[in-house]
Scaffold this motif. Structure first.
Motif, PDB file in Angstrom:
ATOM      1  N   ASN A  30      -2.437 -10.762  -5.977  1.00 46.58           N
ATOM      2  CA  ASN A  30      -2.112 -10.083  -4.721  1.00 46.58           C
ATOM      3  C   ASN A  30      -3.208  -9.052  -4.468  1.00 46.58           C
ATOM      4  O   ASN A  30      -3.426  -8.165  -5.295  1.00 46.58           O
ATOM      5  CB  ASN A  30      -0.766  -9.351  -4.806  1.00 46.58           C
ATOM      6  N   ARG A  31      -3.897  -9.178  -3.350  1.00 46.89           N
ATOM      7  CA  ARG A  31      -4.949  -8.214  -2.988  1.00 46.89           C
ATOM      8  C   ARG A  31      -4.605  -7.700  -1.591  1.00 46.89           C
ATOM      9  O   ARG A  31      -4.932  -8.324  -0.580  1.00 46.89           O
ATOM     10  CB  ARG A  31      -6.318  -8.904  -3.038  1.00 46.89           C
ATOM     11  N   LEU A  32      -3.942  -6.555  -1.562  1.00 48.01           N
ATOM     12  CA  LEU A  32      -3.323  -6.062  -0.333  1.00 48.01           C
ATOM     13  C   LEU A  32      -3.762  -4.633  -0.042  1.00 48.01           C
ATOM     14  O   LEU A  32      -3.961  -3.833  -0.951  1.00 48.01           O
ATOM     15  CB  LEU A  32      -1.797  -6.113  -0.450  1.00 48.01           C
ATOM     16  N   ASN A  33      -3.878  -4.317   1.250  1.00 47.90           N
ATOM     17  CA  ASN A  33      -4.288  -2.966   1.633  1.00 47.90           C
ATOM     18  C   ASN A  33      -4.032  -2.797   3.131  1.00 47.90           C
ATOM     19  O   ASN A  33      -3.764  -3.768   3.845  1.00 47.90           O
ATOM     20  CB  ASN A  33      -5.771  -2.754   1.329  1.00 47.90           C
ATOM     21  N   LEU A  34      -4.128  -1.576   3.596  1.00 47.14           N
ATOM     22  CA  LEU A  34      -4.066  -1.306   5.030  1.00 47.14           C
ATOM     23  C   LEU A  34      -5.451  -0.866   5.473  1.00 47.14           C
ATOM     24  O   LEU A  34      -5.973   0.151   5.028  1.00 47.14           O
ATOM     25  CB  LEU A  34      -3.042  -0.211   5.359  1.00 47.14           C
ATOM     26  N   GLY A  35      -6.057  -1.676   6.338  1.00 47.71           N
ATOM     27  CA  GLY A  35      -7.358  -1.287   6.866  1.00 47.71           C
ATOM     28  C   GLY A  35      -8.497  -2.124   6.337  1.00 47.71           C
ATOM     29  O   GLY A  35      -8.289  -3.204   5.770  1.00 47.71           O
ATOM     30  N   ILE A  55      -3.056 -17.041  -4.171  1.00 45.71           N
ATOM     31  CA  ILE A  55      -3.694 -15.784  -3.809  1.00 45.71           C
ATOM     32  C   ILE A  55      -3.076 -15.294  -2.502  1.00 45.71           C
ATOM     33  O   ILE A  55      -3.101 -16.000  -1.495  1.00 45.71           O
ATOM     34  CB  ILE A  55      -5.222 -15.945  -3.644  1.00 45.71           C
ATOM     35  N   PHE A  56      -2.506 -14.095  -2.553  1.00 45.79           N
ATOM     36  CA  PHE A  56      -1.907 -13.460  -1.378  1.00 45.79           C
ATOM     37  C   PHE A  56      -2.817 -12.311  -0.976  1.00 45.79           C
ATOM     38  O   PHE A  56      -3.004 -11.361  -1.760  1.00 45.79           O
ATOM     39  CB  PHE A  56      -0.493 -12.977  -1.727  1.00 45.79           C
ATOM     40  N   VAL A  57      -3.429 -12.397   0.201  1.00 43.40           N
ATOM     41  CA  VAL A  57      -4.326 -11.334   0.674  1.00 43.40           C
ATOM     42  C   VAL A  57      -3.864 -10.837   2.040  1.00 43.40           C
ATOM     43  O   VAL A  57      -3.388 -11.610   2.869  1.00 43.40           O
ATOM     44  CB  VAL A  57      -5.797 -11.808   0.755  1.00 43.40           C
ATOM     45  N   SER A  58      -3.984  -9.532   2.243  1.00 42.59           N
ATOM     46  CA  SER A  58      -3.608  -8.941   3.524  1.00 42.59           C
ATOM     47  C   SER A  58      -4.277  -7.586   3.693  1.00 42.59           C
ATOM     48  O   SER A  58      -4.371  -6.809   2.742  1.00 42.59           O
ATOM     49  CB  SER A  58      -2.088  -8.776   3.616  1.00 42.59           C
ATOM     50  N   TRP A  59      -4.768  -7.313   4.902  1.00 42.32           N
ATOM     51  CA  TRP A  59      -5.244  -5.969   5.219  1.00 42.32           C
ATOM     52  C   TRP A  59      -4.282  -5.290   6.203  1.00 42.32           C
ATOM     53  O   TRP A  59      -4.606  -4.298   6.819  1.00 42.32           O
ATOM     54  CB  TRP A  59      -6.678  -5.986   5.737  1.00 42.32           C
ATOM     55  N   LEU A  60      -3.084  -5.854   6.301  1.00 37.10           N
ATOM     56  CA  LEU A  60      -2.029  -5.298   7.150  1.00 37.10           C
ATOM     57  C   LEU A  60      -0.805  -5.066   6.268  1.00 37.10           C
ATOM     58  O   LEU A  60       0.226  -5.711   6.385  1.00 37.10           O
ATOM     59  CB  LEU A  60      -1.709  -6.276   8.284  1.00 37.10           C
ATOM     60  N   HIS A  61      -0.966  -4.122   5.338  1.00 30.28           N
ATOM     61  CA  HIS A  61       0.039  -3.906   4.300  1.00 30.28           C
ATOM     62  C   HIS A  61       0.229  -2.403   4.103  1.00 30.28           C
ATOM     63  O   HIS A  61      -0.738  -1.644   4.168  1.00 30.28           O
ATOM     64  CB  HIS A  61      -0.434  -4.557   2.987  1.00 30.28           C
ATOM     65  N   PRO A  62       1.463  -1.935   3.863  1.00 33.33           N
ATOM     66  CA  PRO A  62       1.707  -0.491   3.834  1.00 33.33           C
ATOM     67  C   PRO A  62       1.101   0.258   2.645  1.00 33.33           C
ATOM     68  O   PRO A  62       0.960   1.474   2.685  1.00 33.33           O
ATOM     69  CB  PRO A  62       3.239  -0.392   3.795  1.00 33.33           C
ATOM     70  N   PHE A  63       0.766  -0.434   1.562  1.00 31.74           N
ATOM     71  CA  PHE A  63       0.183   0.242   0.409  1.00 31.74           C
ATOM     72  C   PHE A  63      -0.837  -0.678  -0.257  1.00 31.74           C
ATOM     73  O   PHE A  63      -0.838  -1.892  -0.050  1.00 31.74           O
ATOM     74  CB  PHE A  63       1.255   0.668  -0.600  1.00 31.74           C
ATOM     75  N   LYS A  64      -1.684  -0.077  -1.078  1.00 32.95           N
ATOM     76  CA  LYS A  64      -2.729  -0.823  -1.767  1.00 32.95           C
ATOM     77  C   LYS A  64      -2.180  -1.460  -3.036  1.00 32.95           C
ATOM     78  O   LYS A  64      -1.509  -0.804  -3.828  1.00 32.95           O
ATOM     79  CB  LYS A  64      -3.891   0.113  -2.117  1.00 32.95           C
ATOM     80  N   GLU A  65      -2.456  -2.720  -3.201  1.00 32.59           N
ATOM     81  CA  GLU A  65      -2.039  -3.436  -4.420  1.00 32.59           C
ATOM     82  C   GLU A  65      -3.090  -4.469  -4.791  1.00 32.59           C
ATOM     83  O   GLU A  65      -3.438  -5.318  -3.976  1.00 32.59           O
ATOM     84  CB  GLU A  65      -0.684  -4.131  -4.202  1.00 32.59           C
ATOM     85  N   ASN A  89      -4.171   4.246 -13.938  1.00 35.04           N
ATOM     86  CA  ASN A  89      -5.001   4.061 -15.126  1.00 35.04           C
ATOM     87  C   ASN A  89      -5.496   2.631 -15.294  1.00 35.04           C
ATOM     88  O   ASN A  89      -6.049   2.271 -16.321  1.00 35.04           O
ATOM     89  CB  ASN A  89      -4.216   4.487 -16.377  1.00 35.04           C
ATOM     90  N   LYS A  90      -5.223   1.801 -14.271  1.00 36.15           N
ATOM     91  CA  LYS A  90      -5.615   0.385 -14.291  1.00 36.15           C
ATOM     92  C   LYS A  90      -5.188  -0.305 -15.593  1.00 36.15           C
ATOM     93  O   LYS A  90      -6.019  -0.829 -16.351  1.00 36.15           O
ATOM     94  CB  LYS A  90      -7.121   0.245 -14.074  1.00 36.15           C
ATOM     95  N   PRO A  91      -3.880  -0.315 -15.864  1.00 34.09           N
ATOM     96  CA  PRO A  91      -3.404  -0.870 -17.136  1.00 34.09           C
ATOM     97  C   PRO A  91      -3.501  -2.395 -17.210  1.00 34.09           C
ATOM     98  O   PRO A  91      -3.287  -3.100 -16.223  1.00 34.09           O
ATOM     99  CB  PRO A  91      -1.940  -0.424 -17.169  1.00 34.09           C
ATOM    100  N   LEU A  92      -3.821  -2.871 -18.402  1.00 31.24           N
ATOM    101  CA  LEU A  92      -3.806  -4.296 -18.719  1.00 31.24           C
ATOM    102  C   LEU A  92      -2.689  -4.494 -19.732  1.00 31.24           C
ATOM    103  O   LEU A  92      -2.758  -3.981 -20.850  1.00 31.24           O
ATOM    104  CB  LEU A  92      -5.161  -4.718 -19.307  1.00 31.24           C
ATOM    105  N   ILE A  93      -1.636  -5.211 -19.331  1.00 27.12           N
ATOM    106  CA  ILE A  93      -0.425  -5.293 -20.157  1.00 27.12           C
ATOM    107  C   ILE A  93      -0.155  -6.734 -20.595  1.00 27.12           C
ATOM    108  O   ILE A  93      -0.159  -7.663 -19.767  1.00 27.12           O
ATOM    109  CB  ILE A  93       0.797  -4.740 -19.392  1.00 27.12           C
ATOM    110  N   PHE A  94       0.097  -6.893 -21.884  1.00 24.06           N
ATOM    111  CA  PHE A  94       0.481  -8.192 -22.440  1.00 24.06           C
ATOM    112  C   PHE A  94       1.987  -8.216 -22.645  1.00 24.06           C
ATOM    113  O   PHE A  94       2.574  -7.281 -23.188  1.00 24.06           O
ATOM    114  CB  PHE A  94      -0.223  -8.418 -23.780  1.00 24.06           C
ATOM    115  N   TYR A  95       2.616  -9.293 -22.187  1.00 21.40           N
ATOM    116  CA  TYR A  95       4.063  -9.476 -22.338  1.00 21.40           C
ATOM    117  C   TYR A  95       4.309 -10.625 -23.309  1.00 21.40           C
ATOM    118  O   TYR A  95       3.897 -11.756 -23.057  1.00 21.40           O
ATOM    119  CB  TYR A  95       4.719  -9.810 -20.993  1.00 21.40           C
TER     120      TYR A  95
END
Length: 325
Positions: free
Chosen positions: A152-157, A218-228, A248-254
């Motif tokens: 998911n690559r999302l942002n406003l603007g 891949i989900f991309v949007s520049w019309l999104h309320p917050f950055k993800e 902190n840009k965490p990389l998490i293993f589950y």
């Protein structure tokens, strides 16, 4: 006329991102010159870096015989500039997208092979330390068999009027998908909406089907309320999550897997933990890799073949997107 102690590179185009190349190459001791048609830009570079040669055109810079060149100009100029550099038998790193269409990308790749010249494209995330760490976890078997990847690559603007959100946001993720699957998708399907400007999609969801029942989206949007910027990989031995927009840009293993014994699959929930990775700058890592291959060795990461593969996928996705738009 260059005194060569280290490999010296020339940057073509000293705009916003081009300046990042200039600054990084200076830090690495490999800034030889820049090309920019704007006199004010070359004057500024000269004041900041007195030992850097400045040129108003590529032809003059080629006469200076730098060891390699970096193209960071608008994409519409990439093809013509790259042809000149490759014909001069000089290694070249081209910012993404390599060209504006698949046909030209294939031509550049073929020409580079013919002239035996290293061609590299600026798929920067392949050199991000977190994504390099993920590659290692895949290679050493920690994640098991990769089954599904999503981003998911999302942002406003950061709206564009010369390209849609797919071309703007997705190339880096497409390069990562191919890098991790070590394959190109058999099927590409994309859908989205053009809300703000007719014909320029603001949001798109693109699905990829690879061999052996592997898949991604891949989900991309520049019309999104917050950055993800979220990247998730599902493997047979575990799952991994990277949040590039996190504090902190965490990389998490589950440690989560599926037990297939019995009539119904059951989830097995283990512990999750954060994986440490180096805090190196991706652009610095990318340029160090490019420079390391100047004298000997072929480009294996972000090379011409991978650039063509990404362009092919972008065009296939665009055909699907426009058809459903």
């Amino acid at each position: 006329f260059l005194m060569k102690k280290k490999h010296m590179l020339c940057v073509i185009g000293a705009g916003k991102w081009g300046l990042n190349h200039v600054n990084t190459l200076y830090k690495l001791g490999s800034l030889g010159g820049i090309v920019d048609k704007e006199n004010s830009v070359t004057k500024k570079i000269k004041s900041l870096y007195p030992d850097c040669y400045t040129f108003s055109c590529l032809d003059d810079a080629l006469k200076a015989d730098f060891d390699a060149y970096v193209i960071s100009t608008p994409p519409s100029t990439h093809y013509e500039l790259a042809v000149k550099i490759i014909n001069a038998r000089k290694p070249v790193l081209i910012e993404k997208p390599i060209t504006l269409n698949l046909k030209d990308a294939k031509k550049l790749n073929s020409l580079a092979k013919l002239k035996k010249v290293n061609l590299m494209v600026g798929h920067l995330l392949l050199f991000h330390p977190a994504f390099k760490k993920i590659k290692k976890l895949i290679t050493d078997g920690t994640l098991g068999e990769i089954q599904y990847i999503y981003s998911n690559r999302l942002n406003l603007g950061n709206f564009r009027n010369n390209e849609n959100v797919l071309w703007s946001f997705a190339p880096h993720d497409i390069s990562l998908f191919n890098y991790y699957f070590n394959d190109s998708p058999l099927e590409v399907s994309s859908s989205g909406v053009d809300i703000l400007q007719e014909g320029i999609h603001d949001t798109s969801i693109t699905s990829f089907k690879y061999s052996n029942n592997k898949m991604g989206h891949i989900f991309v949007s520049w019309l999104h309320p917050f950055k993800e910027h979220r990247f998730v990989i599902i493997g047979s031995k575990g799952m991994i999550h990277f949040e590039a927009a996190g504090k902190n840009k965490p990389l998490i293993f589950y440690d989560k897997t599926i037990d297939l014994k019995g009539d119904i699959p059951r989830s097995r929930l283990g512990n999750s933990y954060e994986i440490n990775y180096k805090n190196n700058l991706p652009l610095e890592e990318e340029l160090k890799y490019f420079i390391s291959k100047i004298d000997n060795g072929n480009i294996k990461i972000a090379n011409g073949d991978s650039a063509v593969a990404v362009m092919d996928i972008l065009e296939r996705a665009t055909e699907s997107l426009i058809g459903k738009g």
